[in-house]
Enzyme design. Structure first.
Site, PDB file in Angstrom:
ATOM      1  N   GLY A 172       0.038   5.521  -4.403  1.00 53.08           N
ATOM      2  CA  GLY A 172      -0.542   6.814  -4.769  1.00 53.08           C
ATOM      3  C   GLY A 172       0.090   7.938  -3.963  1.00 53.08           C
ATOM      4  NE  ARG A 173      -1.437   6.670   1.233  1.00 51.28           N
ATOM      5  CZ  ARG A 173      -1.515   5.766   2.190  1.00 51.28           C
ATOM      6  NH1 ARG A 173      -1.276   6.111   3.444  1.00 51.28           N
ATOM      7  NH2 ARG A 173      -1.824   4.514   1.892  1.00 51.28           N
ATOM      8  CG  ASP A 229      -2.036   0.999   1.130  1.00 53.01           C
ATOM      9  OD1 ASP A 229      -2.385   1.402   0.005  1.00 53.01           O
ATOM     10  OD2 ASP A 229      -2.572   1.396   2.183  1.00 53.01           O
ATOM     11  N   GLY A 230       0.325   2.302  -0.613  1.00 53.55           N
ATOM     12  CA  GLY A 230       0.969   3.618  -0.550  1.00 53.55           C
ATOM     13  C   GLY A 230       1.559   4.101  -1.866  1.00 53.55           C
ATOM     14  CG  LEU A 270       9.189 -17.461  -3.669  1.00 52.90           C
ATOM     15  CD1 LEU A 270       9.281 -17.360  -2.145  1.00 52.90           C
ATOM     16  CD2 LEU A 270       9.611 -16.124  -4.278  1.00 52.90           C
ATOM     17  CG  HIS A 308      -0.456   2.235  -9.323  1.00 52.72           C
ATOM     18  ND1 HIS A 308      -0.651   1.869  -8.018  1.00 52.72           N
ATOM     19  CD2 HIS A 308      -1.508   3.026  -9.660  1.00 52.72           C
ATOM     20  CE1 HIS A 308      -1.788   2.408  -7.573  1.00 52.72           C
ATOM     21  NE2 HIS A 308      -2.316   3.118  -8.545  1.00 52.72           N
ATOM     22  CB  SER A 324      -8.812  -5.125  -2.989  1.00 57.47           C
ATOM     23  OG  SER A 324      -9.503  -3.900  -3.201  1.00 57.47           O
TER      24      SER A 324
HETATM   25  C1  IPE Z   1      -5.490  -2.605  -0.176  1.00 57.07           C
HETATM   26  O1  IPE Z   1      -5.154  -1.282  -0.285  1.00 57.07           O
HETATM   27  C2  IPE Z   1      -5.481  -3.268  -1.523  1.00 57.07           C
HETATM   28  C3  IPE Z   1      -4.174  -3.472  -2.120  1.00 57.07           C
HETATM   29  C4  IPE Z   1      -3.022  -3.152  -1.581  1.00 57.07           C
HETATM   30  C5  IPE Z   1      -4.192  -4.100  -3.410  1.00 57.07           C
HETATM   31  P1  IPE Z   1      -6.239  -0.141  -0.470  1.00 57.07           P
HETATM   32  O2  IPE Z   1      -5.486   1.124  -0.635  1.00 57.07           O
HETATM   33  O3  IPE Z   1      -7.197  -0.486  -1.544  1.00 57.07           O
HETATM   34  O4  IPE Z   1      -7.015  -0.173   0.928  1.00 57.07           O
HETATM   35  P2  IPE Z   1      -7.837   0.944   1.666  1.00 57.07           P
HETATM   36  O5  IPE Z   1      -8.846   1.481   0.688  1.00 57.07           O
HETATM   37  O6  IPE Z   1      -6.879   2.014   2.081  1.00 57.07           O
HETATM   38  O7  IPE Z   1      -8.451   0.274   2.849  1.00 57.07           O
HETATM   39  C1  IPE Z   2      -1.563   0.276  -3.353  1.00 51.79           C
HETATM   40  O1  IPE Z   2      -1.341   1.650  -3.434  1.00 51.79           O
HETATM   41  C2  IPE Z   2      -1.803  -0.335  -4.709  1.00 51.79           C
HETATM   42  C3  IPE Z   2      -3.193  -0.756  -4.932  1.00 51.79           C
HETATM   43  C4  IPE Z   2      -4.184  -0.638  -4.094  1.00 51.79           C
HETATM   44  C5  IPE Z   2      -3.481  -1.354  -6.209  1.00 51.79           C
HETATM   45  P1  IPE Z   2      -2.542   2.668  -3.430  1.00 51.79           P
HETATM   46  O2  IPE Z   2      -2.947   2.931  -4.828  1.00 51.79           O
HETATM   47  O3  IPE Z   2      -3.645   2.224  -2.530  1.00 51.79           O
HETATM   48  O4  IPE Z   2      -1.825   3.959  -2.822  1.00 51.79           O
HETATM   49  P2  IPE Z   2      -2.442   4.964  -1.759  1.00 51.79           P
HETATM   50  O5  IPE Z   2      -2.933   4.150  -0.615  1.00 51.79           O
HETATM   51  O6  IPE Z   2      -3.549   5.694  -2.449  1.00 51.79           O
HETATM   52  O7  IPE Z   2      -1.308   5.834  -1.381  1.00 51.79           O
HETATM   53 MG    MG Z   3      -4.041   2.473  -0.584  1.00 55.07          MG
END
Ligand code: IPE
Ligand code: IPE
Ligand code: MG
Length: 243
Positions: A15-16, A12-13, A123, A29, A57
């Site tokens: 986008g940020r 996760d993260g 693996l 991404h 997800s």
């Molecule tokens: C969870 O992250 C899904 C993946 C990492 C693929 P999200 O960014 O979608 O989750 P929320 O919306 O913050 O709970």
């Molecule tokens: C995780 O990063 C990747 C996916 C959910 C596919 P995000 O896209 O959720 O990034 P944030 O949480 O917005 O920073």
């Molecule tokens: Mg996220």
């Protein structure tokens, strides 16, 4: 040090990470795919036998169409570019999540990855794609109900072990450790059944920043935990004392 057999990661993260650099989300991404490549190599080096990664997800469809299409494009690219190399390294790829509803070319790439690498064992890489834990449990319940209707299952004889055999993760050991990057401390519908007794490690770094050192740090945190599974640990044999 106790090494977990199975590590599952909520990547996760992205986008940020991109936002902090004034870049479009898709750049995050892309950087995330690079971090995934390194993580797969690190898993082998660190002695982790099973690695599950949350890539998309069942709730991620609610993102803007353009972002969903970027994510689909990156999965295509990842499999096309990396499959041969993963295969050469002895990685066995499996995919969990709902396959129906995915575009036919994506579904066939996922099939191809699984088929090509089915005989590998260095693996186990499990990609959670179009995965949602509630969706997985409901699909399993549906299949069990159908089996009951056919007379193949007696409802009263159902056990957690039998139920688990109907999940997408049938045959895969439960994750010992779940890591989530980006500072969020929630599961977001990731492996709710399988993580019932997993240790959780939340790291502040964004996914594109995740390195082998973060991975090793999470494993060290895991090694310092005492897993009890509802029981008690006799004095003197607690983890870290005996080992
Ligand atoms: C969870 O992250 C899904 C993946 C990492 C693929 P999200 O960014 O979608 O989750 P929320 O919306 O913050 O709970
Ligand atoms: C995780 O990063 C990747 C996916 C959910 C596919 P995000 O896209 O959720 O990034 P944030 O949480 O917005 O920073
Ligand atoms: Mg996220």
């Amino acid at each position: 040090m106790t090494t977990p057999q199975h590590v599952a990661i909520i990547m996760d993260g992205n986008g940020r990470w991109a936002k902090a650099r004034g870049l479009p989300r898709v750049a995050g991404h892309r950087a995330g795919v690079e971090a995934l490549r390194k993580t797969v190599r690190a898993a082998s080096d660190l002695g982790v036998g099973w690695l599950t990664v949350y890539a998309f997800s069942s709730e991620n469809w609610s993102r803007p169409k353009s972002e969903v299409s970027d994510l689909m494009g990156l999965l295509r690219l990842f499999i096309r570019r990396d499959l041969a190399e993963l295969h050469r390294s002895g990685v066995k790829v499996s995919v969990i999540g709902e396959r129906e509803g995915l575009s036919p070319d994506i579904a066939s790439l996922l099939d191809e990855a699984e088929t090509l690498t089915a005989g590998n064992s260095a693996l186990n890489l499990i990609i959670a794609f179009n995965y949602g834990g509630r969706d997985e449990i409901v699909r399993a319940a549906g299949r069990i109900a159908e089996a009951a209707v056919r007379g193949e299952i007696v409802p009263a004889a159902l056990t957690p072990e039998i139920f688990a055999g109907y999940l997408d993760t049938a045959g895969i050991p439960d994750p010992d450790l779940v890591i989530r990057t980006s500072g969020e401390q929630r599961m977001s519908n990731f492996l709710p059944w399988q993580s019932a007794y997993s240790e959780l490690v939340f790291l502040p770094c964004y996914w594109p920043e995740f390195t082998g050192e973060h991975f090793a740090d999470a494993l060290a945190q895991y090694a310092a935990r005492e897993r009890r599974f509802g029981g008690i640990v006799p004095q003197g044999v607690a983890q870290g004392v005996a080992s």
